[in-house]
Enzyme design. Structure first.
Site, PDB file in Angstrom:
ATOM      1  N   LYS A  82      91.310  25.397 -16.787  1.00  0.00           N
ATOM      2  CA  LYS A  82      92.036  24.169 -17.148  1.00  0.00           C
ATOM      3  C   LYS A  82      91.742  23.118 -16.094  1.00  0.00           C
ATOM      4  CE  LYS A  82      94.992  22.702 -20.279  1.00  0.00           C
ATOM      5  NZ  LYS A  82      95.192  23.175 -21.655  1.00  0.00           N
ATOM      6  N   ASP A  94      93.240  17.936 -23.968  1.00  0.00           N
ATOM      7  CA  ASP A  94      94.646  18.368 -23.898  1.00  0.00           C
ATOM      8  C   ASP A  94      95.428  17.057 -23.888  1.00  0.00           C
ATOM      9  OD1 ASP A  94      96.362  20.973 -23.318  1.00  0.00           O
ATOM     10  OD2 ASP A  94      97.212  19.436 -22.026  1.00  0.00           O
TER      11      ASP A  94
HETATM   12  P1  NDP Z   1      98.545  14.432 -26.928  1.00  0.00           P
HETATM   13  O1  NDP Z   1      98.230  13.668 -25.695  1.00  0.00           O
HETATM   14  O2  NDP Z   1      97.770  14.157 -28.155  1.00  0.00           O
HETATM   15  O3  NDP Z   1     100.090  14.340 -27.252  1.00  0.00           O
HETATM   16  C1  NDP Z   1     101.048  14.806 -26.326  1.00  0.00           C
HETATM   17  C2  NDP Z   1     102.414  14.470 -26.823  1.00  0.00           C
HETATM   18  O4  NDP Z   1     103.408  14.920 -25.907  1.00  0.00           O
HETATM   19  C3  NDP Z   1     102.609  13.005 -26.924  1.00  0.00           C
HETATM   20  O5  NDP Z   1     103.553  12.761 -27.903  1.00  0.00           O
HETATM   21  C4  NDP Z   1     103.085  12.730 -25.506  1.00  0.00           C
HETATM   22  O6  NDP Z   1     103.672  11.525 -25.374  1.00  0.00           O
HETATM   23  C5  NDP Z   1     104.081  13.809 -25.313  1.00  0.00           C
HETATM   24  N1  NDP Z   1     104.312  14.050 -23.895  1.00  0.00           N
HETATM   25  C6  NDP Z   1     103.413  14.286 -22.919  1.00  0.00           C
HETATM   26  N2  NDP Z   1     104.021  14.467 -21.738  1.00  0.00           N
HETATM   27  C7  NDP Z   1     105.321  14.321 -21.967  1.00  0.00           C
HETATM   28  C8  NDP Z   1     106.464  14.384 -21.150  1.00  0.00           C
HETATM   29  N3  NDP Z   1     106.366  14.629 -19.829  1.00  0.00           N
HETATM   30  N4  NDP Z   1     107.655  14.213 -21.735  1.00  0.00           N
HETATM   31  C9  NDP Z   1     107.767  13.999 -23.069  1.00  0.00           C
HETATM   32  N5  NDP Z   1     106.711  13.920 -23.901  1.00  0.00           N
HETATM   33  C10 NDP Z   1     105.512  14.070 -23.355  1.00  0.00           C
HETATM   34  O7  NDP Z   1      98.409  15.955 -26.517  1.00  0.00           O
HETATM   35  P2  NDP Z   1      98.268  17.226 -27.448  1.00  0.00           P
HETATM   36  O8  NDP Z   1      98.934  17.015 -28.767  1.00  0.00           O
HETATM   37  O9  NDP Z   1      96.853  17.614 -27.388  1.00  0.00           O
HETATM   38  O10 NDP Z   1      99.103  18.290 -26.615  1.00  0.00           O
HETATM   39  C11 NDP Z   1     100.477  18.606 -26.869  1.00  0.00           C
HETATM   40  C12 NDP Z   1     100.822  19.982 -26.350  1.00  0.00           C
HETATM   41  O11 NDP Z   1      99.984  20.949 -27.007  1.00  0.00           O
HETATM   42  C13 NDP Z   1     100.561  20.195 -24.853  1.00  0.00           C
HETATM   43  O12 NDP Z   1     101.496  21.147 -24.360  1.00  0.00           O
HETATM   44  C14 NDP Z   1      99.175  20.839 -24.828  1.00  0.00           C
HETATM   45  O13 NDP Z   1      98.962  21.577 -23.652  1.00  0.00           O
HETATM   46  C15 NDP Z   1      99.261  21.716 -26.061  1.00  0.00           C
HETATM   47  N6  NDP Z   1      98.002  22.146 -26.662  1.00  0.00           N
HETATM   48  C16 NDP Z   1      97.018  21.254 -26.992  1.00  0.00           C
HETATM   49  C17 NDP Z   1      95.855  21.721 -27.594  1.00  0.00           C
HETATM   50  C18 NDP Z   1      94.778  20.793 -28.035  1.00  0.00           C
HETATM   51  O14 NDP Z   1      93.762  21.295 -28.550  1.00  0.00           O
HETATM   52  N7  NDP Z   1      94.905  19.492 -27.917  1.00  0.00           N
HETATM   53  C19 NDP Z   1      95.639  23.138 -27.853  1.00  0.00           C
HETATM   54  C20 NDP Z   1      96.769  23.963 -27.533  1.00  0.00           C
HETATM   55  C21 NDP Z   1      97.878  23.473 -26.951  1.00  0.00           C
HETATM   56  P3  NDP Z   1     102.949  10.501 -24.419  1.00  0.00           P
HETATM   57  O15 NDP Z   1     101.506  10.414 -24.813  1.00  0.00           O
HETATM   58  O16 NDP Z   1     103.700   9.334 -24.792  1.00  0.00           O
HETATM   59  O17 NDP Z   1     103.155  10.998 -23.014  1.00  0.00           O
HETATM   60  O1  2IT Z   2      95.740  24.445 -24.375  1.00  0.00           O
HETATM   61  C1  2IT Z   2      94.705  24.582 -25.057  1.00  0.00           C
HETATM   62  O2  2IT Z   2      94.436  25.646 -25.602  1.00  0.00           O
HETATM   63  C2  2IT Z   2      93.833  23.422 -25.214  1.00  0.00           C
HETATM   64  N1  2IT Z   2      94.171  22.352 -24.723  1.00  0.00           N
HETATM   65  C3  2IT Z   2      92.538  23.559 -25.957  1.00  0.00           C
HETATM   66  C4  2IT Z   2      91.477  24.096 -25.046  1.00  0.00           C
HETATM   67  C5  2IT Z   2      90.077  24.123 -25.618  1.00  0.00           C
HETATM   68  O3  2IT Z   2      89.183  24.506 -24.843  1.00  0.00           O
HETATM   69  O4  2IT Z   2      89.854  23.793 -26.787  1.00  0.00           O
END
Ligand code: NDP
Ligand code: 2IT
Length: 446
Positions: A126, A166
């Site tokens: 990560k 992420d």
């Molecule tokens: P995005 O940046 O697309 O969206 C993140 C969301 O969470 C936004 O709505 C963001 O709001 C909000 N957010 C972030 N930090 C905070 C905070 N401190 N307090 C409240 N809200 C917050 O990210 P993803 O959708 O990609 O990621 C969301 C979650 O999913 C994370 O935990 C990530 O680790 C997990 N994840 C992502 C994957 C991926 O492929 N993208 C895969 C697996 C898990 P804002 O932008 O306004 O901060």
């Molecule tokens: O938390 C996660 O699994 C991710 N942000 C996706 C990682 C990836 O390599 O696609």
């Protein structure tokens, strides 16, 4: 808790002070592993867990960049290469003001188990930066990404370490990072995933995490003889994962009634459908960091500073960030009569919150199992890049669904085998651990 596990936790805390999320992630996993060590002392004598909590390599670097006014900023960049026993390091990059070394170590640790569960050959890593995309122009984001990659490029590669997105890192950022890597290395390779479709990306990768969460939740509901059809759903976040999850819930006949941001949550009793789903993309790319605009655009209620867990729904899908369901939120969710909590974010529920769900006996799946569809589809993108052949979306989607069903079944059968039926946390932690631990044993003292 056994003395052995307690000793490891105490050592981790002493060696990694001020990293509460990293401690939390390790504590959650080690509690499940106690049953494994009781049955298999060989892992204990080989000190597999002690090795797994120590990153194989940790890279920390300066990221200088210039804003549109000519002012210089210095951010900190990180890449945690946690474990390569079963494949190249693989995992996302997070750009958010809250990023610290400890947060990335927790995410890298979780990623090792998650990637193991996908059945694909990927180790865990990560990275990211405390850079906040909030309020930044497109040019500023590009300059930051170029500077970040100017250092990172020497540490990664398609057979070494393959970053992805992420929080705060989507296709746009991956594009700038990929472009800079290509200039520096003079190589067009699958060194990053989540790429654009015209330059090596995979169909369905943008939707994959959210789709995967809902495929997993569908399997959970099936164990109770039911489905998404007619169910109400609370989603938190409004980013990439939330967007994919909303679409798949709609496909399966459910209705998503909430989204949230750092500013509060919106309640849309008619359901987030059609143009409202497209609007989520605009909200995300506005770099404004708020969900309130949705309420203004579609004339629905906005609850400032509150979380969506107070809404009575059948299914809860937390898709924002870590520790967004505290003990009192979990109690509220149980009181609301929710039957299933399936995590899209990484570690959105605190240890106390998880305990509440387990005691209430509701369906609960930890992110490392239920959100593995994102990285699994990254793995499928790597396969397509290696073959130099793109697959049609139907093929990628079918493989994703099969993988999620397989992870679900692995959790169930492993939890059964270790005497804790229905406990997805134990199932995911134990199955994820065993594959990596056995590979480490096979490879000698690594
Ligand atoms: P995005 O940046 O697309 O969206 C993140 C969301 O969470 C936004 O709505 C963001 O709001 C909000 N957010 C972030 N930090 C905070 C905070 N401190 N307090 C409240 N809200 C917050 O990210 P993803 O959708 O990609 O990621 C969301 C979650 O999913 C994370 O935990 C990530 O680790 C997990 N994840 C992502 C994957 C991926 O492929 N993208 C895969 C697996 C898990 P804002 O932008 O306004 O901060
Ligand atoms: O938390 C996660 O699994 C991710 N942000 C996706 C990682 C990836 O390599 O696609």
């Amino acid at each position: 808790m056994s003395e052995y596990i307690q000793k490891i936790l105490a050592e981790v805390k002493a060696k990694n002070p001020n990293e509460p999320e990293f401690h939390q992630a390790i504590q959650e996993v080690t509690e499940s592993l106690k049953i494994v060590f009781d049955r298999h002392p060989e892992y204990q004598s080989a000190k597999i867990l002690e090795r797994m909590v120590e990153p194989e390599r940790l890279i920390m670097f300066r990221v200088p960049w210039m804003d549109d006014q000519g002012e210089i900023h210095i951010n900190r960049g990180f890449r945690i290469e946690m474990n390569s026993a079963i494949g190249p390091y693989k995992g996302g990059l997070r750009f958010h003001s809250s990023v610290t070394l400890g947060i990335l170590k927790f995410l890298a640790f979780e990623q090792v188990f998650k990637n193991s569960l996908t059945t694909l050959p990927m180790g865990g890593g990560k990275g990211g930066s405390d850079f906040s995309p909030k309020g930044k122009s497109d040019n500023e984001i590009m300059r930051f990404c170029q500077s970040f990659m100017t250092e990172l490029f020497r540490h990664i590669g398609p057979n070494t370490d393959v970053p992805a997105g992420d929080i705060g890192v989507g296709t746009r950022e991956i594009g700038y990072l990929f472009g800079q890597y290509k200039r520096l290395k003079n190589e067009f390779t699958g060194v990053l995933t989540g790429k654009g479709l015209n330059w090596g990306g995979s169909l369905v990768r943008p939707e994959a995490t959210g789709y995967g969460v809902v495929y997993f939740a569908e399997e959970m509901l099936k164990t109770k003889g039911t489905s998404f059809d007619g169910k109400t759903v609370a989603v938190s976040g409004f980013g990439n994962v939330a967007w994919g999850a909303v679409q798949k819930v709609n496909d399966l006949g459910g209705k998503v009634v909430t989204l949230s941001g750092p500013d509060g949550y919106i309640y849309d009793p008619d359901g987030i459908k059609g143009e409202k789903v497209d609007y989520m993309l605009r909200l995300r790319s506005s770099n404004k960091d708020i969900v309130e605009d949705y309420a203004k655009e579609f004339n629905v209620e906005f609850f400032a500073g509150r979380k969506p867990w107070e809404v009575k729904v059948d299914v809860v899908l937390p898709c924002a960030t870590q520790n967004e369901i505290l003990e009192e939120d979990a109690k509220q969710i149980v009181e609301n009569g929710t039957m299933c909590v399936c995590e899209g974010a990484n570690m959105p529920t605190t240890i106390e919150g998880v305990k509440v769900f387990h005691e209430a006996g509701i369906l609960y799946a930890p992110g490392k199992a239920s959100n593995a569809g994102g990285v699994a589809t990254s793995g499928l993108e790597m396969s397509q890049n290696s073959m130099r052949l793109p697959w049609p979306s139907k093929e990628v989607d079918e493989r994703l669904r099969e993988i999620m069903i397989r992870i679900h079944n692995t959790c169930i059968t492993t939890a059964d085998r270790f005497g804790t039926p229905g406990n997805y946390v134990n199932g995911a932690n134990i199955a994820g651990f065993l594959k990596v631990a056995d590979a480490m044993l096979d490879q000698g003292l690594v």
